[in-house]
Design a protein around this motif. Structure first.
Motif, short mmCIF file in Angstrom:
data_model
loop_
_atom_site.label_atom_id
_atom_site.label_comp_id
_atom_site.label_asym_id
_atom_site.label_seq_id
_atom_site.Cartn_x
_atom_site.Cartn_y
_atom_site.Cartn_z
N GLU A 50 0.84 -1.20 0.00
CA GLU A 50 0.00 0.00 0.00
C GLU A 50 0.87 1.25 0.00
N ASN A 51 2.00 1.22 0.71
CA ASN A 51 2.91 2.38 0.70
C ASN A 51 3.48 2.64 -0.69
N VAL A 53 1.95 1.97 -3.48
CA VAL A 53 0.84 2.55 -4.24
C VAL A 53 0.70 4.04 -3.92
N LYS A 54 0.84 4.40 -2.65
CA LYS A 54 0.78 5.81 -2.28
C LYS A 54 1.90 6.60 -2.96
N HIS A 56 3.13 6.09 -5.79
CA HIS A 56 2.76 6.27 -7.19
C HIS A 56 1.43 7.03 -7.33
N ASN A 58 -1.21 7.02 -5.41
CA ASN A 58 -2.40 6.22 -5.10
C ASN A 58 -2.99 5.53 -6.33
N ARG A 59 -2.14 5.28 -7.32
CA ARG A 59 -2.56 4.56 -8.53
C ARG A 59 -1.92 3.18 -8.55
N LEU A 60 -2.73 2.16 -8.43
CA LEU A 60 -2.24 0.78 -8.42
C LEU A 60 -1.97 0.27 -9.83
N SER A 87 -6.41 -0.33 3.45
CA SER A 87 -7.55 0.32 2.81
C SER A 87 -8.44 -0.72 2.11
N GLU A 89 -10.77 0.01 0.10
CA GLU A 89 -10.89 0.47 -1.29
C GLU A 89 -9.76 -0.09 -2.15
N LEU A 90 -8.53 -0.07 -1.62
CA LEU A 90 -7.40 -0.64 -2.37
C LEU A 90 -7.54 -2.15 -2.48
#
Length: 280
Positions: A50-51, A53-54, A56, A58-60, A87, A89-90
């Motif tokens: 998740e870190n 992704v943050k 970038h 917040n784009r996975l 999250s 959502e993620l």
């Protein structure tokens, strides 16, 4: 090679074999894991936290697409795992982006809330064929948390509680606190191998060691022998990456082409990956 499911690799590694999982942040990380796995002739898991992704924005999708493309072009069996997801959502993006597994991290919650949140995540994941890992105990060193002594009372995972947690949540694997810590830059951790063996006996799913960058080779070998299956590595790659970049820029202070120093960084990470995989 087609992207392999994490569950398939874990099943193959379940009998006193370890399976290494590497956290990736950039395309160079992904390429290094693939290259290291090919050198060692071993499978591996590509983990996106998740870190990451943050980092970038917040784009996975972009990093997931890059990891999938590299895995499909590699001769090594590679799986894609979404790591330390807090999250919801993620979590729910995992299926659409091709992840075969997730680590849902509710360890900051109270025990009861952890069980409820994790059971919900497991139900969601299993409906979509996603293998779900969780954490019980306190593996220190996470970003945003104060330092935690891995040997402090109450930190280690209790085998009876772990068995109840797995039964109540239905998780497919369990990360346990047995003496390692996240974000260690020196390999000085001492693991509790008696506890690992007790957890292996008590818990009917594979055990996961987080914070393996700080664990010496002989400790990792002993942990696998005692019953640990999935070995997570992240900081060791970043240490190799940064050291190679620092050396290049020190020796070439006028250089501006990032390909020059990223080549060395990628190679250093690949050799680190191969080294961990050969331990398995």
């Amino acid at each position: 090679m087609p992207l392999v499911r994490t569950a398939e690799l874990m099943t193959a590694a379940a009998v006193r074999q370890g399976l290494a999982a590497f956290n990736v942040i950039t395309l160079e990380h992904v390429e290094a894991v693939a290259a290291g796995a090919e050198r060692a002739g071993r499978p591996a898991i590509l983990q996106v936290s998740e870190n990451a992704v943050k980092f970038h924005g917040n784009r996975l999708a972009p990093l997931a697409a890059a990891a999938t493309a590299v895995a499909r072009a590699s001769s090594a069996p590679l799986a894609l795992h979404l790591d330390h997801v807090e999250s919801v959502e993620l979590l729910r993006q995992a299926h659409a982006e091709g992840f075969g597994s997730v680590m849902f991290d509710a360890s900051r919650l109270s025990y009861g809330d952890n069980v409820k949140a994790t059971a919900d995540a497991v139900r969601w994941g299993h409906e979509r064929g996603i293998w779900v890992e969780a954490e019980l105990g306190r593996v220190g060193g996470k970003e945003g948390e104060p330092p935690l002594d891995a040997h402090a009372p109450g930190v280690r995972t209790d085998p009876s509680e772990a068995a109840a947690y797995v039964a109540d949540t239905g998780v497919d694997a369990l990360a346990v606190a047995v003496g390692s810590s996240h974000a260690m830059t020196e390999r000085t951790a001492t693991l509790d191998h008696t506890l690992i063996a007790a957890l292996h006996t008590a818990v009917p799913v594979p055990l996961v060691l987080h914070g393996s960058s700080g664990v010496p080779d002989e400790e990792i070998r002993a942990a696998v022998t005692a019953g640990m299956t999935k070995i997570n590595v992240g900081t060791a790659l970043n240490t190799a990456y940064t050291a190679a970049v620092r050396t290049h820029l020190t020796e070439n202070p006028e250089g501006v082409d990032p390909r020059k120093y990223l080549t060395g960084a990628r190679d250093a990470m690949a050799e680190t990956v191969a080294g961990f995989l050969r331990l398995m």
